[in-house]
Design an enzyme around this catalytic site. Structure first.
Site, PDB file in Angstrom:
ATOM      1  N   GLY A  11       0.808  -1.226   0.000  1.00 45.80           N
ATOM      2  CA  GLY A  11       0.000   0.000   0.000  1.00 45.80           C
ATOM      3  C   GLY A  11       0.835   1.266   0.000  1.00 45.80           C
ATOM      4  N   VAL A  13       1.586   3.471   2.421  1.00 40.19           N
ATOM      5  CA  VAL A  13       2.576   3.627   3.490  1.00 40.19           C
ATOM      6  C   VAL A  13       3.704   2.611   3.327  1.00 40.19           C
ATOM      7  CG1 VAL A  13       2.941   3.620   5.989  1.00 40.19           C
ATOM      8  CG2 VAL A  13       0.798   4.538   5.045  1.00 40.19           C
ATOM      9  N   GLY A  14       3.331   1.383   2.954  1.00 42.92           N
ATOM     10  CA  GLY A  14       4.328   0.337   2.743  1.00 42.92           C
ATOM     11  C   GLY A  14       5.369   0.764   1.729  1.00 42.92           C
ATOM     12  N   TYR A 130     -15.811   1.688  10.049  1.00 42.16           N
ATOM     13  CA  TYR A 130     -14.339   1.679   9.959  1.00 42.16           C
ATOM     14  C   TYR A 130     -13.765   2.248  11.268  1.00 42.16           C
ATOM     15  CZ  TYR A 130      -9.696   3.269   8.315  1.00 42.16           C
ATOM     16  OH  TYR A 130      -8.348   3.509   8.174  1.00 42.16           O
ATOM     17  N   LYS A 134     -11.364   0.179  13.915  1.00 41.59           N
ATOM     18  CA  LYS A 134      -9.996   0.583  14.248  1.00 41.59           C
ATOM     19  C   LYS A 134      -9.853   0.841  15.743  1.00 41.59           C
ATOM     20  CE  LYS A 134      -7.499   1.022  10.412  1.00 41.59           C
ATOM     21  NZ  LYS A 134      -6.096   0.667  10.247  1.00 41.59           N
ATOM     22  N   PRO A 157      -2.522   8.129  12.797  1.00 44.07           N
ATOM     23  CA  PRO A 157      -2.132   9.143  11.807  1.00 44.07           C
ATOM     24  C   PRO A 157      -3.324   9.909  11.232  1.00 44.07           C
ATOM     25  CG  PRO A 157      -2.083   6.964  10.806  1.00 44.07           C
ATOM     26  CD  PRO A 157      -2.483   6.766  12.247  1.00 44.07           C
ATOM     27  N   ASN A 159      -4.871  12.157   7.828  1.00 38.07           N
ATOM     28  CA  ASN A 159      -4.956  11.770   6.423  1.00 38.07           C
ATOM     29  C   ASN A 159      -3.570  11.849   5.786  1.00 38.07           C
ATOM     30  OD1 ASN A 159      -7.530  13.079   7.304  1.00 38.07           O
ATOM     31  ND2 ASN A 159      -8.197  12.211   5.384  1.00 38.07           N
ATOM     32  N   LYS A 181      -6.789  14.945 -10.037  1.00 38.55           N
ATOM     33  CA  LYS A 181      -7.835  15.740 -10.686  1.00 38.55           C
ATOM     34  C   LYS A 181      -7.233  16.977 -11.359  1.00 38.55           C
ATOM     35  CE  LYS A 181     -12.013  15.429  -8.712  1.00 38.55           C
ATOM     36  NZ  LYS A 181     -13.184  15.646  -7.913  1.00 38.55           N
ATOM     37  N   ARG A 203      -8.802  19.997   8.033  1.00 33.28           N
ATOM     38  CA  ARG A 203      -8.001  18.769   7.951  1.00 33.28           C
ATOM     39  C   ARG A 203      -6.512  19.029   8.192  1.00 33.28           C
ATOM     40  NH1 ARG A 203     -12.248  16.962   8.298  1.00 33.28           N
ATOM     41  NH2 ARG A 203     -13.432  15.596   6.929  1.00 33.28           N
TER      42      ARG A 203
END
Ligand code: NAP
Length: 301
Positions: A11, A13-14, A130, A134, A157, A159, A181, A203
């Site tokens: 993903g 972060v990975g 979700y 978590k 964390p 976003n 976009k 955010r």
């Protein structure tokens, strides 16, 4: 040498964590389906890690969360429960769980949110299941430490963004989707972009590379406390879009807001005092810089 296993290694972060921990083992769902008990048992037996960084999760944007609440709940509860359970049973020394600031209560009396507020109200409607899934991992890790004397911990964390995020706009995260976009609009000579909601939600955003830096410090320095991870700056969605347009040299584009679409949680900005105490060197790149780098990489792909 420490044997580090990273779930969710394919993903966003990975991908960035590999630059800090190149010798760790990075697994994806193709290696083991972590919602299956048999598969999780096999994974621990085969790889015998002493450290686990648990990144794997069913992750998605607002629409995906709202359309598939059951799947988000079950898959995340299953994965997290099994990962922590068999880490303990296989004597894993260090386990790092990854939560998210969107699991905090929808509305609180004061901001920024501190870690002890996690259970003081229900998560926002748009990612309710979700959020609960978590939170369960936080309860499980804290309870495991209390009852079994482990030193497991978790991070919460904000976003994240960066290249390496999903390409599917319904699944990628806000800033990466915004950059894509803008890139499409510039490429196709359009004059405007349209964003969900009214632009007012607040955010914090962090580049995935800066989050990977924090994970690496936690492993390297054997930090065992649990804390929020975010950039200090808090912006409205409208401000973020304006910063992104500047960073992508696309300030000529007009921003439209589609108010028929949900805003999501109004604010969920978190306090990072605990993070700064644990990792004084935390010095994330600005949103402008991170967007510029991501845009250049996306443009050149
Ligand atoms: P991501 O890009 O969506 O990657 C998810 C990873 O989980 C992928 O490697 C995926 O494998 C794996 N996975 C999903 N279902 C699985 C299953 N059933 N069995 C095994 N592996 C499975 O996620 P990310 O953005 O890197 O996020 C990493 C962590 O940070 C997650 O726990 C997420 O909740 C948390 N987080 C992310 C953000 C953000 O904005 N990205 C914000 C806060 C917290 P495949 O590639 O094979 O599908």
């Amino acid at each position: 040498m420490s044997k580090i296993l990273v779930t969710g290694g394919s993903g966003l972060v990975g991908k960035w964590l590999k630059t800090f921990l190149p010798n760790a083992l990075y697994l994806s769902s193709k290696d083991f389906d972590l919602t299956s008990q048999e598969s999780v048992i096999q994974m621990y037996q085969k790889h015998t890690p002493d450290t686990v960084v648990h990144l794997a999760a069913r992750v998605g944007g607002i629409v995906d969360n709202m359309q598939n609440p059951y799947d988000f709940f079950e898959e995340n509860v299953m994965m997290n429960t099994l990962l922590v359970k068999y880490a303990r049973m296989n004597n894993v020394k260090k386990f790092l769980g990854v939560l998210s600031t969107c699991i905090y209560p929808d509305i609180m009396d004061s901001y920024p949110l501190k870690e002890h507020c996690l259970h003081k109200g229900e998560p926002t409607k748009t990612n309710f299941s979700y959020g609960y899934a978590k939170r369960v991992m936080a309860v499980q890790i804290d309870a495991c430490n209390e009852q079994y004397g482990t030193n497991y911990n978790y991070v919460i964390p904000c976003n994240l963004y960066g290249d390496g995020d999903k390409n599917d706009p319904s699944k990628s995260h806000f800033v990466t989707a915004l950059i894509t976009k803008i890139h499409e609009a510039v490429k196709n000579n359009q004059q405007e972009i349209t964003l969900f909601g009214d632009g007012s939600p607040l955010r914090q955003f962090l580049h995935a590379e800066d989050f990977a830096f924090v994970i690496n410090e936690i492993i390297k320095k054997n930090i065992t406390s649990s804390f929020n991870v975010a950039a200090e700056e808090v912006y409205s969605i409208k401000q973020i879009a304006e910063i992104a347009l500047k960073a992508c040299d696309a300030s000529h584009l007009k921003i439209n807001f589609d108010k028929s679409k949900p805003n999501g949680q109004h604010r969920k900005d978190v306090c990072i005092n605990k993070l700064k105490k644990a990792i004084p060197d935390f010095n994330p790149k600005s949103l402008y810089q991170g967007v510029k780098e991501t845009y250049n990489n996306i443009k050149n792909e």
